[in-house]
Design a protein around this motif. Structure first.
Motif, PDB file in Angstrom:
ATOM      1  N   LEU A  30       0.863  -1.175   0.000  1.00  0.00           N
ATOM      2  CA  LEU A  30       0.000   0.000   0.000  1.00  0.00           C
ATOM      3  C   LEU A  30       0.901   1.228   0.000  1.00  0.00           C
ATOM      4  O   LEU A  30       1.550   1.520   1.002  1.00  0.00           O
ATOM      5  CB  LEU A  30      -0.933   0.018   1.207  1.00  0.00           C
ATOM      6  N   GLN A  31       0.940   1.908  -1.134  1.00  0.00           N
ATOM      7  CA  GLN A  31       1.681   3.154  -1.233  1.00  0.00           C
ATOM      8  C   GLN A  31       0.745   4.289  -0.842  1.00  0.00           C
ATOM      9  O   GLN A  31      -0.311   4.469  -1.461  1.00  0.00           O
ATOM     10  CB  GLN A  31       2.200   3.370  -2.658  1.00  0.00           C
ATOM     11  N   MET A  32       1.130   5.025   0.188  1.00  0.00           N
ATOM     12  CA  MET A  32       0.274   6.098   0.708  1.00  0.00           C
ATOM     13  C   MET A  32       0.978   7.434   0.517  1.00  0.00           C
ATOM     14  O   MET A  32       2.046   7.659   1.098  1.00  0.00           O
ATOM     15  CB  MET A  32      -0.009   5.859   2.196  1.00  0.00           C
ATOM     16  N   ASN A  33       0.390   8.281  -0.298  1.00  0.00           N
ATOM     17  CA  ASN A  33       0.932   9.604  -0.568  1.00  0.00           C
ATOM     18  C   ASN A  33      -0.026  10.680  -0.054  1.00  0.00           C
ATOM     19  O   ASN A  33      -1.191  10.398   0.215  1.00  0.00           O
ATOM     20  CB  ASN A  33       1.160   9.793  -2.069  1.00  0.00           C
ATOM     21  N   SER A  34       0.489  11.888   0.053  1.00  0.00           N
ATOM     22  CA  SER A  34      -0.331  13.026   0.506  1.00  0.00           C
ATOM     23  C   SER A  34      -1.101  12.676   1.771  1.00  0.00           C
ATOM     24  O   SER A  34      -2.311  12.915   1.882  1.00  0.00           O
ATOM     25  CB  SER A  34      -1.304  13.443  -0.607  1.00  0.00           C
ATOM     26  N   LEU A  35      -0.405  12.110   2.721  1.00  0.00           N
ATOM     27  CA  LEU A  35      -1.056  11.651   3.951  1.00  0.00           C
ATOM     28  C   LEU A  35      -1.634  12.814   4.743  1.00  0.00           C
ATOM     29  O   LEU A  35      -1.075  13.924   4.763  1.00  0.00           O
ATOM     30  CB  LEU A  35      -0.071  10.864   4.800  1.00  0.00           C
ATOM     31  N   LYS A  36      -2.762  12.525   5.389  1.00  0.00           N
ATOM     32  CA  LYS A  36      -3.471  13.511   6.190  1.00  0.00           C
ATOM     33  C   LYS A  36      -3.566  13.014   7.634  1.00  0.00           C
ATOM     34  O   LYS A  36      -3.533  11.794   7.868  1.00  0.00           O
ATOM     35  CB  LYS A  36      -4.882  13.708   5.639  1.00  0.00           C
ATOM     36  N   PRO A  37      -3.732  13.913   8.584  1.00  0.00           N
ATOM     37  CA  PRO A  37      -3.879  13.464   9.984  1.00  0.00           C
ATOM     38  C   PRO A  37      -5.024  12.464  10.157  1.00  0.00           C
ATOM     39  O   PRO A  37      -4.921  11.551  10.996  1.00  0.00           O
ATOM     40  CB  PRO A  37      -4.160  14.771  10.732  1.00  0.00           C
ATOM     41  N   GLU A  38      -6.076  12.598   9.367  1.00  0.00           N
ATOM     42  CA  GLU A  38      -7.200  11.662   9.486  1.00  0.00           C
ATOM     43  C   GLU A  38      -6.876  10.267   8.960  1.00  0.00           C
ATOM     44  O   GLU A  38      -7.683   9.348   9.093  1.00  0.00           O
ATOM     45  CB  GLU A  38      -8.449  12.211   8.783  1.00  0.00           C
ATOM     46  N   ASP A  39      -5.712  10.094   8.355  1.00  0.00           N
ATOM     47  CA  ASP A  39      -5.273   8.750   7.956  1.00  0.00           C
ATOM     48  C   ASP A  39      -4.634   7.996   9.121  1.00  0.00           C
ATOM     49  O   ASP A  39      -4.319   6.809   8.989  1.00  0.00           O
ATOM     50  CB  ASP A  39      -4.258   8.843   6.810  1.00  0.00           C
ATOM     51  N   THR A  40      -4.456   8.667  10.241  1.00  0.00           N
ATOM     52  CA  THR A  40      -3.864   8.022  11.416  1.00  0.00           C
ATOM     53  C   THR A  40      -4.742   6.871  11.883  1.00  0.00           C
ATOM     54  O   THR A  40      -5.939   7.038  12.121  1.00  0.00           O
ATOM     55  CB  THR A  40      -3.693   9.044  12.550  1.00  0.00           C
ATOM     56  N   ALA A  41      -4.146   5.693  11.978  1.00  0.00           N
ATOM     57  CA  ALA A  41      -4.889   4.492  12.350  1.00  0.00           C
ATOM     58  C   ALA A  41      -3.918   3.322  12.431  1.00  0.00           C
ATOM     59  O   ALA A  41      -2.755   3.427  12.021  1.00  0.00           O
ATOM     60  CB  ALA A  41      -5.981   4.183  11.327  1.00  0.00           C
ATOM     61  N   VAL A  42      -4.425   2.211  12.937  1.00  0.00           N
ATOM     62  CA  VAL A  42      -3.712   0.943  12.802  1.00  0.00           C
ATOM     63  C   VAL A  42      -4.178   0.312  11.489  1.00  0.00           C
ATOM     64  O   VAL A  42      -5.387   0.173  11.258  1.00  0.00           O
ATOM     65  CB  VAL A  42      -3.991  -0.003  13.980  1.00  0.00           C
ATOM     66  N   TYR A  43      -3.233  -0.039  10.652  1.00  0.00           N
ATOM     67  CA  TYR A  43      -3.535  -0.614   9.339  1.00  0.00           C
ATOM     68  C   TYR A  43      -3.344  -2.133   9.394  1.00  0.00           C
ATOM     69  O   TYR A  43      -2.293  -2.615   9.845  1.00  0.00           O
ATOM     70  CB  TYR A  43      -2.646   0.004   8.278  1.00  0.00           C
ATOM     71  N   TYR A  44      -4.352  -2.843   8.909  1.00  0.00           N
ATOM     72  CA  TYR A  44      -4.347  -4.299   8.951  1.00  0.00           C
ATOM     73  C   TYR A  44      -4.356  -4.877   7.531  1.00  0.00           C
ATOM     74  O   TYR A  44      -5.161  -4.474   6.690  1.00  0.00           O
ATOM     75  CB  TYR A  44      -5.576  -4.825   9.685  1.00  0.00           C
ATOM     76  N   CYS A  45      -3.496  -5.834   7.316  1.00  0.00           N
ATOM     77  CA  CYS A  45      -3.486  -6.589   6.064  1.00  0.00           C
ATOM     78  C   CYS A  45      -4.550  -7.683   6.135  1.00  0.00           C
ATOM     79  O   CYS A  45      -4.776  -8.264   7.213  1.00  0.00           O
ATOM     80  CB  CYS A  45      -2.096  -7.196   5.879  1.00  0.00           C
ATOM     81  N   ASN A  46      -5.177  -7.954   5.011  1.00  0.00           N
ATOM     82  CA  ASN A  46      -6.223  -8.981   4.956  1.00  0.00           C
ATOM     83  C   ASN A  46      -6.035  -9.862   3.737  1.00  0.00           C
ATOM     84  O   ASN A  46      -5.685  -9.384   2.657  1.00  0.00           O
ATOM     85  CB  ASN A  46      -7.596  -8.315   4.903  1.00  0.00           C
ATOM     86  N   VAL A  47      -6.264 -11.147   3.932  1.00  0.00           N
ATOM     87  CA  VAL A  47      -6.334 -12.095   2.820  1.00  0.00           C
ATOM     88  C   VAL A  47      -7.666 -12.814   2.905  1.00  0.00           C
ATOM     89  O   VAL A  47      -8.046 -13.292   3.980  1.00  0.00           O
ATOM     90  CB  VAL A  47      -5.183 -13.121   2.876  1.00  0.00           C
ATOM     91  N   HIS A  48      -8.379 -12.852   1.789  1.00  0.00           N
ATOM     92  CA  HIS A  48      -9.668 -13.547   1.738  1.00  0.00           C
ATOM     93  C   HIS A  48      -9.587 -14.642   0.698  1.00  0.00           C
ATOM     94  O   HIS A  48      -9.477 -14.370  -0.504  1.00  0.00           O
ATOM     95  CB  HIS A  48     -10.795 -12.576   1.388  1.00  0.00           C
ATOM     96  N   ASN A  49      -9.659 -15.892   1.188  1.00  0.00           N
ATOM     97  CA  ASN A  49      -9.649 -17.031   0.266  1.00  0.00           C
ATOM     98  C   ASN A  49     -10.998 -17.198  -0.400  1.00  0.00           C
ATOM     99  O   ASN A  49     -12.042 -16.935   0.220  1.00  0.00           O
ATOM    100  CB  ASN A  49      -9.276 -18.309   1.020  1.00  0.00           C
ATOM    101  N   PRO A  50     -11.033 -17.652  -1.637  1.00  0.00           N
ATOM    102  CA  PRO A  50     -12.307 -17.846  -2.332  1.00  0.00           C
ATOM    103  C   PRO A  50     -13.119 -18.984  -1.712  1.00  0.00           C
ATOM    104  O   PRO A  50     -12.562 -19.790  -0.950  1.00  0.00           O
ATOM    105  CB  PRO A  50     -11.885 -18.166  -3.769  1.00  0.00           C
ATOM    106  N   PRO A  51     -14.404 -19.081  -2.019  1.00  0.00           N
ATOM    107  CA  PRO A  51     -15.275 -20.076  -1.380  1.00  0.00           C
ATOM    108  C   PRO A  51     -14.769 -21.508  -1.530  1.00  0.00           C
ATOM    109  O   PRO A  51     -14.875 -22.304  -0.585  1.00  0.00           O
ATOM    110  CB  PRO A  51     -16.609 -19.881  -2.093  1.00  0.00           C
ATOM    111  N   TRP A  52     -14.237 -21.845  -2.711  1.00  0.00           N
ATOM    112  CA  TRP A  52     -13.800 -23.230  -2.939  1.00  0.00           C
ATOM    113  C   TRP A  52     -12.541 -23.580  -2.163  1.00  0.00           C
ATOM    114  O   TRP A  52     -12.105 -24.729  -2.168  1.00  0.00           O
ATOM    115  CB  TRP A  52     -13.586 -23.473  -4.435  1.00  0.00           C
ATOM    116  N   TYR A  53     -11.954 -22.544  -1.505  1.00  0.00           N
ATOM    117  CA  TYR A  53     -10.741 -22.754  -0.714  1.00  0.00           C
ATOM    118  C   TYR A  53     -10.998 -22.459   0.757  1.00  0.00           C
ATOM    119  O   TYR A  53     -10.064 -22.208   1.512  1.00  0.00           O
ATOM    120  CB  TYR A  53      -9.620 -21.865  -1.251  1.00  0.00           C
TER     121      TYR A  53
END
Length: 119
Positions: free
Chosen positions: A80-103
């Motif tokens: 995730l390339q984040m440019n022009s960051l703002k104070p409201e972007d302050t947060a804990v960022y979580y990575c997510n992986v979603h496997n498809p239904p057949w998996y």
């Protein structure tokens, strides 16, 4: 199981940039969707951006034009390339992986990385 290891968070001034990385390992289907979510203090976790195996992307309106999601499928890594960051972007960022239904159709989450944008 699936393990997600995030890196790249930190403290940056408004207008600055950061790049988050998330390396995934384990039982991940080649058609899994990968993405980033964030949670600010006192708020619910919200979607930031997702990317499919065919590189189709989806962004929250609040980050469109400023953030770019990409993936290296051979390495099971999402960025995730984040440019022009703002104070409201302050947060804990979580990575997510979603496997498809057949998996199994399950969601997997990283431990989170703090992003703080000072004004």
């Amino acid at each position: 199981q699936v393990q997600l290891v995030e890196s790249g968070g930190g403290l940056v001034q408004a207008g600055g940039s950061l790049r988050l990385s998330c390396a995934a390992s384990g039982r991940i289907d080649s058609f899994a969707t990968m993405g980033w979510y964030r949670q600010a203090p006192g708020k619910q976790r919200e979607l930031v951006a997702t990317i499919t195996a065919s590189d189709s992307t989806n962004y929250a309106d609040s980050v469109k034009g400023r953030f770019t999601i990409s993936r290296d499928s051979a390495k099971n890594t999402v960025y995730l390339q984040m440019n022009s960051l703002k104070p409201e972007d302050t947060a804990v960022y979580y990575c997510n992986v979603h496997n498809p239904p057949w998996y199994g159709g399950k969601d997997y989450w990283g431990q989170g990385t703090q992003v703080t944008v000072s004004s």
